[in-house]
Design an enzyme around this catalytic site. Structure first.
Site, PDB file in Angstrom:
ATOM      1  N   ASP A   1      -8.710  -1.907   4.424  1.00 49.65           N
ATOM      2  CA  ASP A   1      -8.811  -0.779   5.346  1.00 49.65           C
ATOM      3  C   ASP A   1      -8.439   0.555   4.715  1.00 49.65           C
ATOM      4  OD1 ASP A   1      -6.166  -1.885   5.154  1.00 49.65           O
ATOM      5  OD2 ASP A   1      -5.562  -0.437   6.673  1.00 49.65           O
TER       6      ASP A   1
ATOM      7  N   THR B   1       0.900  -1.148   0.000  1.00 49.23           N
ATOM      8  CA  THR B   1       0.000   0.000   0.000  1.00 49.23           C
ATOM      9  C   THR B   1       0.931   1.187   0.000  1.00 49.23           C
ATOM     10  OG1 THR B   1      -1.915  -0.970   1.132  1.00 49.23           O
ATOM     11  CG2 THR B   1      -1.512   1.333   1.575  1.00 49.23           C
TER      12      THR B   1
HETATM   13  N1  ASP Z   1      -3.988  -2.717   3.952  1.00 47.46           N
HETATM   14  C1  ASP Z   1      -4.046  -3.131   2.581  1.00 47.46           C
HETATM   15  C2  ASP Z   1      -5.339  -3.896   2.378  1.00 47.46           C
HETATM   16  O1  ASP Z   1      -5.719  -4.656   3.235  1.00 47.46           O
HETATM   17  C3  ASP Z   1      -2.914  -3.996   2.169  1.00 47.46           C
HETATM   18  C4  ASP Z   1      -1.587  -3.585   2.706  1.00 47.46           C
HETATM   19  O2  ASP Z   1      -1.410  -2.488   3.180  1.00 47.46           O
HETATM   20  O3  ASP Z   1      -0.666  -4.379   2.655  1.00 47.46           O
HETATM   21  O4  ASP Z   1      -5.924  -3.753   1.338  1.00 47.46           O
END
Ligand code: ASP
Length: 320
Positions: free
Chosen positions: A211, A180
């Protein structure tokens, strides 16, 4: 870690957290990650040094990270189990708690601009899917086709994950699932902002939203407390309202940014499988970058203009 600073602006960025294995790195690859983070820091620094707004700085920084195929957002986003890219993004302006978010889109070159358009040009906070795409087209933001977003690395990661699933093996390589990008800033007028953008998790179910675009989970900004952009196992971050929990601890329990952020990442999220981390800045420009896994691509710049970055559990440093 919080570093007291008298700087009149602060910008922090991240490019995702996870099991970042030194064995899968080489000097060239590591240098490319540092360079990508530095470009993002510089894009935001220019805005803030010029007296610009935190919300513009986080937009500029996240756009730079989305354009960089190494990171899982925009160009280089991961694939769903159906072999499609579905991107999520959110932005929040701490000065008035204006917020915009989009989920499940693929087309806008910079999903963070789509989130920003929702914030500024619609009556809503959160738009999803095809209707969000139609809205984006109407706003005139730049679109790209699938070839622009494609990378061999993400496509191969999907194939490997699907093969493992078929053979019943568990994918222990978190670095393949995580990723992300995000930015948080405090500008010279004391305003805060946060922006987060992601392709989500490799081989996620079509339609799954993590999230990142959920205000209060992966993204939060409120001038009275802090700005947060998270990265990690999205389902857990949503269930524990991770970003808002930090703001609430500061507001209601009088905790410092460092205390609140570290507690949520290490004592709340980690024990329940919420691997990941976050970047946070408070109204005084203090920052905290906690994570509970082996690494998080991250960087900070303050008014001294020095771009400091780090990947593993190590101090930030100027790698120019
Ligand atoms: N938080 C992101 C999601 O769950 C993925 C990540 O940050 O690695 O979509």
């Amino acid at each position: 870690m919080t570093h007291p600073t008298s700087a009149d602006f602060t910008l922090a960025v991240h490019g995702g957290a996870g099991t970042i294995l030194r064995s899968k790195m080489n000097a060239e690859r590591e240098a490319a990650y540092h360079a990508g983070l530095r470009r993002a820091l510089d894009a935001g620094r220019v805005v803030l040094a010029d007296g610009g707004r935190a919300v513009d700085a986080v937009t500029a920084a996240v756009m730079a990270l989305e354009d960089e195929p190494l990171f899982n957002a925009g160009r280089g986003a991961v694939y769903t189990s159906a072999g499609k890219q579905e991107m999520d993004a959110a932005i929040m302006d701490g000065s008035d708690r204006a917020a915009g978010a989009i989920a499940g889109i693929c087309g806008p070159r910079n999903p963070i601009l789509a989130a920003r358009a929702v914030m500024e040009k619609s009556d809503h906070v959160f738009l999803i899917g095809e209707s969000a795409m139609a809205f984006c087209r109407d706003t005139g933001i730049a679109f790209e086709d699938a070839t622009y977003f494609f990378t061999d690395q993400r496509w191969n990661a999907l194939q490997e994950t699907l093969a493992m699933r078929r053979s019943g093996a568990e994918d222990l390589d978190e670095s393949r699932k995580h990723g992300t990008v995000g930015a948080v800033a405090r500008d010279r007028n004391g305003h805060l902002a946060a922006a987060t953008s992601t392709g989500g998790m490799t081989a996620k179910s079509p339609g799954r939203v993590g999230d990142s675009p959920v205000i209060g989970a992966g993204t939060w900004a409120d001038d009275g407390t802090c700005a947060i952009s998270a990265t990690g196992h999205g389902e857990i971050f949503i269930r524990y309202a991770a970003a808002h929990d930090i703001a609430a601890r500061m507001r209601y329990a009088g905790q410092s940014l460092e205390e609140a952020a570290r507690h949520v990442v290490v004592d709340v999220l980690a024990p329940v499988g919420g691997s990941g981390g976050l970047i946070a800045v408070d109204r005084d420009g203090q920052f905290s970058l906690p994570f509970n896994c082996s690494g998080m691509y991250r960087g900070v710049v303050t008014a001294d203009g020095i771009l400091r970055t780090a990947i593993y559990d190590e101090p930030l440093r100027d790698v120019s």
